[in-house]
Write an enzyme that holds these catalytic residues in place. Structure first.
Site, PDB file in Angstrom:
ATOM      1  N   GLU A 177       0.824  -1.210   0.000  1.00  0.00           N
ATOM      2  CA  GLU A 177       0.000   0.000   0.000  1.00  0.00           C
ATOM      3  C   GLU A 177       0.862   1.265   0.000  1.00  0.00           C
ATOM      4  OE1 GLU A 177      -3.085  -0.283  -0.550  1.00  0.00           O
ATOM      5  OE2 GLU A 177      -3.885  -2.075   0.422  1.00  0.00           O
ATOM      6  N   HIS A 203      -3.073   1.954   8.318  1.00  0.00           N
ATOM      7  CA  HIS A 203      -4.144   1.132   7.738  1.00  0.00           C
ATOM      8  C   HIS A 203      -4.251  -0.161   8.544  1.00  0.00           C
ATOM      9  CE1 HIS A 203      -6.419  -1.421   5.124  1.00  0.00           C
ATOM     10  NE2 HIS A 203      -5.368  -2.138   4.767  1.00  0.00           N
ATOM     11  N   HIS A 215      -7.165  -3.654   9.762  1.00  0.00           N
ATOM     12  CA  HIS A 215      -8.337  -4.459   9.391  1.00  0.00           C
ATOM     13  C   HIS A 215      -9.196  -4.738  10.630  1.00  0.00           C
ATOM     14  CE1 HIS A 215      -5.890  -6.389   5.796  1.00  0.00           C
ATOM     15  NE2 HIS A 215      -6.104  -5.090   5.641  1.00  0.00           N
ATOM     16  N   GLU A 254     -17.528  10.733  22.207  1.00  0.00           N
ATOM     17  CA  GLU A 254     -16.123  10.712  21.804  1.00  0.00           C
ATOM     18  C   GLU A 254     -15.957  10.721  20.279  1.00  0.00           C
ATOM     19  OE1 GLU A 254     -14.100  11.033  24.256  1.00  0.00           O
ATOM     20  OE2 GLU A 254     -12.309  11.091  22.991  1.00  0.00           O
ATOM     21  N   HIS A 280     -12.868  -4.227   3.627  1.00  0.00           N
ATOM     22  CA  HIS A 280     -11.412  -4.376   3.675  1.00  0.00           C
ATOM     23  C   HIS A 280     -10.835  -3.842   4.990  1.00  0.00           C
ATOM     24  CE1 HIS A 280      -7.244  -3.468   1.616  1.00  0.00           C
ATOM     25  NE2 HIS A 280      -7.123  -3.825   2.886  1.00  0.00           N
TER      26      HIS A 280
HETATM   27  P1  13P Z   1       1.166  -5.461   3.055  1.00  0.00           P
HETATM   28  O1  13P Z   1       1.621  -6.694   3.815  1.00  0.00           O
HETATM   29  O2  13P Z   1       1.767  -5.388   1.692  1.00  0.00           O
HETATM   30  O3  13P Z   1       1.399  -4.213   3.881  1.00  0.00           O
HETATM   31  O4  13P Z   1      -0.405  -5.584   2.794  1.00  0.00           O
HETATM   32  C1  13P Z   1      -1.312  -5.692   3.839  1.00  0.00           C
HETATM   33  C2  13P Z   1      -2.614  -5.042   3.569  1.00  0.00           C
HETATM   34  O5  13P Z   1      -3.375  -4.838   4.488  1.00  0.00           O
HETATM   35  C3  13P Z   1      -2.979  -4.621   2.185  1.00  0.00           C
HETATM   36  O6  13P Z   1      -4.118  -3.833   2.174  1.00  0.00           O
HETATM   37 ZN    ZN Z   2      -5.376  -4.078   3.989  1.00  0.00          ZN
END
Ligand code: 13P
Ligand code: ZN
Length: 286
Positions: free
Chosen positions: A124, A148, A150, A178, A219
């Site tokens: 990313e 980023h 998940h 909050e 995602h």
């Molecule tokens: P990377 O391991 O390349 O950072 O990818 C993880 C990810 O969450 C891609 O969206």
């Molecule tokens: Zn990701």
């Protein structure tokens, strides 16, 4: 000091590297980084990079970027590695993350520290660097962290709610005070897109001009902040609110007691928040 050798500062001894590692570990402990999920970058201060120059490789090859990033040209970034596990960050930092330098044109980068064993920056990287540039410009240099992850509940919510900024923002603001205090500008939402592409990077940039947080539907979440604490706190607040939201809609036969738009406006006045009116729409009309 005269007569004394200048001590060579080591990357891993710095507060910044320790903060970078701590944040990665904290995210792992929250359950946001299954396998190699998620990535983190930090735009280093000039002084931080200058202090480490003697610990940097000088012979690494330049690698072309898919875009030209003039406003962050010549800068140094801490970046997590592609395929690396946040879980291993503290155990093997020099393998899990690295420092990259951008060339003077902002068109290529090279790895000056870490990412040992042929590692490369996160897939990313376009999203991180392009958004680092956007956030540097719109915050006049304040923002340095792009993160980023998940987190399960905000991902679950992106299967259920219409993928609109107004809906996500309002539903989460209602969950706890909050939320409006942490993201008073609201939340942006993108549809499902292919991870790691220039397209997801570009679409995120459009939203990050306005917001500090963007949902990547089905995602994960993408946030920006001026410090590790603020970026982590933003991720945490959104995810906790999504968790409470899902809990409350999962109780059968009970109506949810939701604060009104007027109550949110009054809270905004009390705390001097500027909540854009577009999120305080009349819910009876939709
Ligand atoms: P990377 O391991 O390349 O950072 O990818 C993880 C990810 O969450 C891609 O969206
Ligand atoms: Zn990701």
């Amino acid at each position: 000091m005269a007569g004394k050798e200048k001590a060579v500062m080591k990357v891993l001894d710095t507060e910044t590297a320790q903060g970078f590692i701590r944040m990665s570990e904290d995210g792992w402990h929250q359950g946001w980084h299954e396998c190699h999920g998620g990535n983190l970058t930090y735009r280093m201060k000039k002084r931080e990079a200058d202090n480490l120059r003697e610990d940097f490789r000088k012979d690494a090859p330049w690698l072309t970027l898919p875009v030209r990033l003039k406003s962050i040209a010549g800068e140094f970034f801490m970046v997590t590695g592609s395929g690396k596990f946040m879980r291993n960050m503290a155990l093997d930092p020099a393998d899990s993350f690295g420092i990259i330098e951008l060339n003077e044109e902002g068109s290529a980068y090279r790895i000056v520290w870490g990412l040992e064993n042929m590692g490369k920056p996160t897939s990313e990287l376009p999203a991180h660097l392009m958004n680092q540039e956007v956030k540097k410009l719109v915050t006049e240099g304040r923002h340095r962290v792009v993160y980023h992850a998940h987190p399960a509940n905000i991902i679950a919510l992106s299967f259920l709610l219409p993928l609109r900024d107004e809906i996500f923002t309002r539903e989460l603001w209602e969950i706890m005070p909050e939320c409006a205090m942490t993201f008073p500008g609201g939340i942006g939402v993108l549809p499902w897109m292919i991870p790691g592409t220039k397209e997801i990077a570009q679409r995120s940039c459009e939203l990050m001009k306005e917001y500090d947080v963007v949902v990547w539907a089905q995602h994960g979440l993408f946030v920006s902040g001026d410090s590790f604490d603020h970026a982590f706190g933003l991720m945490h607040t959104v995810e906790k609110a999504a968790d409470i939201y899902l809990k409350t809609i999962s109780v059968p036969g009970r109506e949810r007691l939701i604060p009104s738009a007027q109550e949110l406006r009054e809270m905004a006045t009390r705390f001097r928040l500027k909540l854009p009116e577009k999120f305080l729409y009349n819910k009876d009309c939709i």
